[in-house]
Design an enzyme around this catalytic site. Sequence first.
Site, PDB file in Angstrom:
ATOM      1  N   GLU A   1       4.518  -0.646  -2.678  1.00 47.86           N
ATOM      2  CA  GLU A   1       3.551  -1.166  -1.700  1.00 47.86           C
ATOM      3  C   GLU A   1       2.201  -0.515  -1.898  1.00 47.86           C
ATOM      4  O   GLU A   1       2.116   0.696  -2.110  1.00 47.86           O
ATOM      5  CB  GLU A   1       3.982  -0.866  -0.245  1.00 47.86           C
ATOM      6  CG  GLU A   1       5.118  -1.689   0.261  1.00 47.86           C
ATOM      7  CD  GLU A   1       5.489  -1.359   1.705  1.00 47.86           C
ATOM      8  OE1 GLU A   1       4.616  -0.940   2.487  1.00 47.86           O
ATOM      9  OE2 GLU A   1       6.673  -1.500   2.033  1.00 47.86           O
ATOM     10  N   GLU A   3      10.777   3.624   2.865  1.00 50.15           N
ATOM     11  CA  GLU A   3      10.055   4.611   3.677  1.00 50.15           C
ATOM     12  C   GLU A   3      10.927   5.274   4.740  1.00 50.15           C
ATOM     13  O   GLU A   3      10.622   5.212   5.947  1.00 50.15           O
ATOM     14  CB  GLU A   3       8.845   3.963   4.355  1.00 50.15           C
ATOM     15  CG  GLU A   3       7.798   3.465   3.381  1.00 50.15           C
ATOM     16  CD  GLU A   3       6.496   3.062   4.050  1.00 50.15           C
ATOM     17  OE1 GLU A   3       6.412   3.100   5.294  1.00 50.15           O
ATOM     18  OE2 GLU A   3       5.549   2.718   3.337  1.00 50.15           O
TER      19      GLU A   3
HETATM   20  C1  BG6 Z   1       4.638   0.390   5.269  1.00 46.73           C
HETATM   21  C2  BG6 Z   1       5.821  -0.468   5.572  1.00 46.73           C
HETATM   22  O1  BG6 Z   1       4.705   1.485   6.108  1.00 46.73           O
HETATM   23  O2  BG6 Z   1       3.366  -0.071   5.480  1.00 46.73           O
HETATM   24  C3  BG6 Z   1       5.471  -1.901   5.907  1.00 46.73           C
HETATM   25  O3  BG6 Z   1       6.803  -0.395   4.595  1.00 46.73           O
HETATM   26  C4  BG6 Z   1       4.209  -1.938   6.724  1.00 46.73           C
HETATM   27  O4  BG6 Z   1       6.578  -2.482   6.533  1.00 46.73           O
HETATM   28  C5  BG6 Z   1       3.084  -1.413   5.852  1.00 46.73           C
HETATM   29  O5  BG6 Z   1       3.871  -3.169   7.270  1.00 46.73           O
HETATM   30  C6  BG6 Z   1       1.729  -1.428   6.488  1.00 46.73           C
HETATM   31  O6  BG6 Z   1       1.745  -0.744   7.690  1.00 46.73           O
HETATM   32  P1  BG6 Z   1       1.144  -1.348   8.995  1.00 46.73           P
HETATM   33  O7  BG6 Z   1       1.495  -0.395  10.066  1.00 46.73           O
HETATM   34  O8  BG6 Z   1      -0.308  -1.470   8.787  1.00 46.73           O
HETATM   35  O9  BG6 Z   1       1.805  -2.680   9.140  1.00 46.73           O
END
Ligand code: BG6
Length: 478
Positions: free
Chosen positions: A376, A166
Site C-alpha cells: 500500500e 497491518e
Molecule cells: C491502511 C489500511 O492503514 O491505510 C487501509 O490498510 C486504509 O485499510 C489505509 O484505508 C488508509 O488509511 P485511512 O485511515 O486514510 O483510510
Amino acid sequence: MSDRFKENFLFGSASAAYQVEGAYQEDGKGISIWDNWVKIDGKTFRGTNGEVAADHYHRFKEDVMLMKEMGLKAYRFSVSWTRILPDGKGGIEKKGLDFYEELIDELIRNDIEPVLTIYHWDLPQKLQDEYEGWESRQIIDDFAAYAKVLFEAFSGKVKYWIINNEPNIFTQLGYLMELHPPGKKDMATYLKTYHHTALAHAKVVKIFKEGGYSGFIGSSIAYTPGYSASDSEEDKEALRRYYETVNWWIMDIYYKGEYPKWGFKEFTRRGIAPEVTEEDMVLLKEAASLADFIGINYYQSATLANNPVDGVSLGEFNVTGEKGNFKESGVPGLYRQVYNPNLEYTDWDWAIDPDGLRHALVEITERYHKPILISENGIGAFDEIEDEKIHDDYRIEYIRSHIRACHDAIEEGVDLWGYCTWSFTDLLSWLNGYQKRYGFVFIDFEKNDLPRIKKDSFEFYKEVIRTRGQNCMNEENL
Ligand code: BG6
C-alpha cells in the site's frame, strides 16, 4: 539500472473487503466485528459504514475491466473471513468461496496477478464473542484453519499471499486507542494481541510451506520510518526508543522471530511485556526464515523527540480533513511524535515524504535481508469533480515521487517485487468516511448507481505501467 523498472515488476493497486465490497449480509455471509462497530454512535466519521461501500461484490467485473484498461499488473484484495466461514470456524459457505474464485478467475483472464490478503481486520463477531478474538490464543488455530481453507481453494491460481494486513495498526487502534473494535485502551493488551497476530502469521507460514502450496507468502506491516527531531542527545535517544518499541518491535517478531532486547526489557520493567513461551520462539524463528517476502504499507514518516515520563500519550487522529490539526502524541518516557516543518502534510495531517520510503526500504533490507512488496502507498484527499473530470494532480505527484523513491531504493540494492497503490477505486476509509479518497477511479457515493469515473491519475498510472516507471523519472514528464 536503467530508468525503467524490470519487466516483471508488479505495478498494482490494493483494496480490502470491508472497504469496497458492500453486500454485507448477502450469500450467507456472517457478521464481522466491523459490521457491528459501525452501528455504534460516534465510532466512525458521520456514522459511515461499508454496508454498500463501492458495491464491488456486485460490480467486480466492471472494476476489473477498468483495471484491464489501465494495464494493471496486480490487484491486491482481501477475503472477508465471514463470507467463507460465517461463524469464524466450522461450516464453509460455498457462495463465499465462489465469489472470490470468480474474482480471481476474472483477474487472471485479464492478465492481472491476484494478490490475496487473508485478513484485513474484519474478524468474525462470533470469535470475538466466544473468546475475545485476538486476546485469546484460541484465535491462532481458528485463523490457521481459515487460511488453510483458502490455500486449498485457491492455491495454483493465487501466487502472492499476504497473511495479515497491518497487524500493528489494528491492534494499536483496537486495544490501545479505543478507535477500532473492540475499543479497548490498555498497552499490555495491545502488546499481547500483537504477539498473537505474530503467532497466527507464523503458524500460517508453516502450514503453507509444509503443505507444499506453490507461491510466496508474507504479512504486511504499516511501516513508519523515524527521524530524530534534532541533534540533541535526548531526541536521538527518543528515536532509538521508537525503533526498539515500535518499528523493530513490530517487524522483528515477524521477520527475525524475536523481540528487540532493549524494548522487551523496557516493557518487562513496565510489567506489560507479552507472555512469550519457548514454543512460541521456536515457531516464530522458523516462520521468520520461511517467509518469502515482507509486505510494507507506507504512507508517511515520523519525526521523534524526547517525551518525559509525564509527557504526551497517544492521542486522537484528524478524521475530518481539516488541515492543521496535527497533535503531538507518543508514549511517556519513550518518544513523542512531532510536526516536521521540512515536510508537506496532507489535509489529514499525514506527512508527505517520498524519501522516507526509500529510507524505509533500505533499512528494512539491511535488517531482514528479504524481498519487499509494497502492498500500500497513496494519498487520501478531497477530490473535486468538475464536468465529469477529476484533476488530482496532487495524487499524481505523490505517486510519481514515491515510485521514484522505489527506483532509488532498488539502485541501493533493495529487492523490490512490486508497488501497489492504495487504492484502485475510491472506497471507505475506516474512520474517515467516504470523503477521504484514495482511488484512480472516482465513485460518486451520493448516487445510487455509484458511477465510476476515471481521474487524471488513472491515465498517469496507465502510463507508469506502460513505460515501466520511466514517466516518473523526469520532472518534465509530469
Ligand atoms: C491502511 C489500511 O492503514 O491505510 C487501509 O490498510 C486504509 O485499510 C489505509 O484505508 C488508509 O488509511 P485511512 O485511515 O486514510 O483510510
